[in-house]
Design a protein around this motif. Structure first.
Motif, PDB file in Angstrom:
ATOM      1  N   MET A  76      -4.823 -71.250 -72.174  1.00  0.00           N
ATOM      2  CA  MET A  76      -4.266 -69.901 -72.064  1.00  0.00           C
ATOM      3  C   MET A  76      -2.919 -69.973 -71.349  1.00  0.00           C
ATOM      4  N   VAL A  77      -1.881 -69.447 -71.977  1.00  0.00           N
ATOM      5  CA  VAL A  77      -0.548 -69.473 -71.396  1.00  0.00           C
ATOM      6  C   VAL A  77      -0.383 -68.272 -70.477  1.00  0.00           C
ATOM      7  N   SER A  78       0.007 -68.547 -69.229  1.00  0.00           N
ATOM      8  CA  SER A  78       0.198 -67.453 -68.281  1.00  0.00           C
ATOM      9  C   SER A  78       1.515 -66.747 -68.561  1.00  0.00           C
ATOM     10  N   GLN A  79       1.587 -65.498 -68.162  1.00  0.00           N
ATOM     11  CA  GLN A  79       2.787 -64.703 -68.396  1.00  0.00           C
ATOM     12  C   GLN A  79       3.011 -63.800 -67.199  1.00  0.00           C
ATOM     13  N   PRO A  80       4.242 -63.725 -66.698  1.00  0.00           N
ATOM     14  CA  PRO A  80       4.513 -62.897 -65.516  1.00  0.00           C
ATOM     15  C   PRO A  80       4.139 -61.439 -65.759  1.00  0.00           C
ATOM     16  N   GLU A  81       3.717 -60.773 -64.715  1.00  0.00           N
ATOM     17  CA  GLU A  81       3.403 -59.356 -64.820  1.00  0.00           C
ATOM     18  C   GLU A  81       4.689 -58.541 -64.919  1.00  0.00           C
ATOM     19  N   ILE A  82       4.578 -57.365 -65.515  1.00  0.00           N
ATOM     20  CA  ILE A  82       5.740 -56.490 -65.639  1.00  0.00           C
ATOM     21  C   ILE A  82       6.142 -56.014 -64.242  1.00  0.00           C
ATOM     22  N   PRO A  83       7.408 -56.171 -63.860  1.00  0.00           N
ATOM     23  CA  PRO A  83       7.851 -55.784 -62.509  1.00  0.00           C
ATOM     24  C   PRO A  83       8.063 -54.279 -62.367  1.00  0.00           C
TER      25      PRO A  83
ATOM     26  N   PHE B 118      14.538 -51.063 -67.994  1.00  0.00           N
ATOM     27  CA  PHE B 118      14.150 -52.448 -67.716  1.00  0.00           C
ATOM     28  C   PHE B 118      12.643 -52.630 -67.840  1.00  0.00           C
ATOM     29  N   GLU B 119      11.880 -51.712 -67.283  1.00  0.00           N
ATOM     30  CA  GLU B 119      10.420 -51.813 -67.346  1.00  0.00           C
ATOM     31  C   GLU B 119       9.924 -51.733 -68.782  1.00  0.00           C
ATOM     32  N   THR B 120      10.482 -50.801 -69.549  1.00  0.00           N
ATOM     33  CA  THR B 120      10.036 -50.614 -70.932  1.00  0.00           C
ATOM     34  C   THR B 120      10.420 -51.795 -71.804  1.00  0.00           C
ATOM     35  N   LEU B 121      11.635 -52.294 -71.625  1.00  0.00           N
ATOM     36  CA  LEU B 121      12.066 -53.445 -72.414  1.00  0.00           C
ATOM     37  C   LEU B 121      11.232 -54.674 -72.064  1.00  0.00           C
ATOM     38  N   CYS B 122      10.880 -54.830 -70.798  1.00  0.00           N
ATOM     39  CA  CYS B 122      10.014 -55.945 -70.399  1.00  0.00           C
ATOM     40  C   CYS B 122       8.660 -55.854 -71.097  1.00  0.00           C
ATOM     41  N   ARG B 123       8.146 -54.660 -71.261  1.00  0.00           N
ATOM     42  CA  ARG B 123       6.860 -54.481 -71.943  1.00  0.00           C
ATOM     43  C   ARG B 123       6.977 -54.853 -73.421  1.00  0.00           C
ATOM     44  N   VAL B 124       8.093 -54.485 -74.045  1.00  0.00           N
ATOM     45  CA  VAL B 124       8.317 -54.830 -75.452  1.00  0.00           C
ATOM     46  C   VAL B 124       8.433 -56.345 -75.608  1.00  0.00           C
ATOM     47  N   VAL B 125       9.185 -56.981 -74.711  1.00  0.00           N
ATOM     48  CA  VAL B 125       9.343 -58.436 -74.759  1.00  0.00           C
ATOM     49  C   VAL B 125       8.003 -59.127 -74.521  1.00  0.00           C
ATOM     50  N   SER B 126       7.209 -58.594 -73.602  1.00  0.00           N
ATOM     51  CA  SER B 126       5.896 -59.168 -73.316  1.00  0.00           C
ATOM     52  C   SER B 126       5.008 -59.140 -74.556  1.00  0.00           C
TER      53      SER B 126
END
Length: 288
Positions: A1-8, A21-29
């Motif tokens: 399982m590849v870990s992924q940083p939490e949305i800041p 920034f928060e919304t774009l991070c969610r899209v990228v995630s």
């Protein structure tokens, strides 16, 4: 399982007021999640319910964004307009990638579901290109981003071979004008004296125009001549949501009017990978 940083998320962040920034991070995630799921050899085509679930997640992300990211009339500054347009471009592109399986007549989807997903894909491709054109109209310098250019050009090639409608060609007209603005930004400079990026964009512009003429005339047109740069090695710049660096062209591509029978058209589309080659940002060596 590849870990992924939490949305800041900011401590005061809440649904309906998520920042750009928060919304774009969610899209990228979500894009990274899709990418990981496609990296395994045994991965099958996404199922109908999976596509619908991804779409709902994207819609939820956008619905929880701050008002100016959702509505043009809520934008008060240039920065807010740019954020709204960029978010629309990248979220639309991601949704189009998720729905591309519907463009293949031999996909596992039944005809009714394939038609529904295909309509969503076409709509998302249109939204991607329209957002890019609007971005250029807001500020021409902001439309020089390579990731935005790559996604818009890729969407354009995929759109024209799947939707031969007047609305599509009107949108392609607008995109061609944007590309022409960038290609001829140096005025009447000779081809060899243009910037590396302008040379590459001229290939995309030429390819789009050749496809247009092929659709209109349905007769052979001269083959494209792609000018190869001599001062650097080209680089294929990948898009996060997709493993492939070129637009996905299903083996049995169809247009709104029926199967493509023009071999010259196939030759042009077969060279999409050439027009998607991007130069090093430093001008001396490819970006790693």
């Amino acid at each position: 399982m590849v870990s992924q940083p939490e949305i800041p998320f900011d401590r005061k962040s809440m649904p309906g007021h998520r920042t750009y920034f928060e919304t774009l991070c969610r899209v990228v995630s979500l894009a990274l999640e899709v990418l990981r799921s496609r990296m395994y050899p045994e991965t099958q085509e996404p199922r109908y319910h999976e596509i619908r679930e991804y779409k709902q997640r994207i819609q939820r992300m956008l619905a929880e964004a701050t008002p100016h990211l959702r509505h043009r009339d809520q934008c008060r500054t240039l920065a807010e307009h740019l954020e709204r347009t960029e978010l629309r471009l990248h979220s639309s592109y991601l949704l189009s990638v998720l729905c591309r399986v519907s463009l293949d007549r031999h996909s596992h989807l039944d005809e009714q579901r394939r038609a529904l997903i295909r309509e969503e894909c076409i709509s998302s491709l249109i939204s991607t290109i329209d957002a890019f054109v609007e971005l250029h109209e807001i500020n021409s310098h902001c439309s020089r981003s390579w990731i935005s250019l790559q996604r818009s050009i890729a969407s354009a090639f995929l759109l024209v071979v799947n939707d031969d409608s007047p609305q599509t060609w009107e949108l392609i007209d607008r995109l061609e004008k944007v590309l022409a603005d960038h290609v001829y930004a140096d005025g009447d400079a000779e081809h060899n004296n243009r910037t590396d990026s302008a040379k590459h964009l001229s290939s995309s512009l030429r390819a789009l125009r050749e496809i247009r003429e092929t659709f209109r005339a349905r007769k052979p047109v001269p083959s494209m001549t792609i000018s190869e740069p001599t001062t650097y090695s080209p680089l294929i710049l990948p898009s996060p949501p997709s493993i492939d660096t070129t637009p996905s062209l299903p083996p049995n591509m169809v247009t709104a009017g029926g199967p493509m029978e023009d071999w010259n058209m196939r030759n042009i589309l077969g060279r999409v990978s050439d027009v998607m080659l991007f130069p090093s940002m430093s001008g001396t060596s490819p970006v790693a």
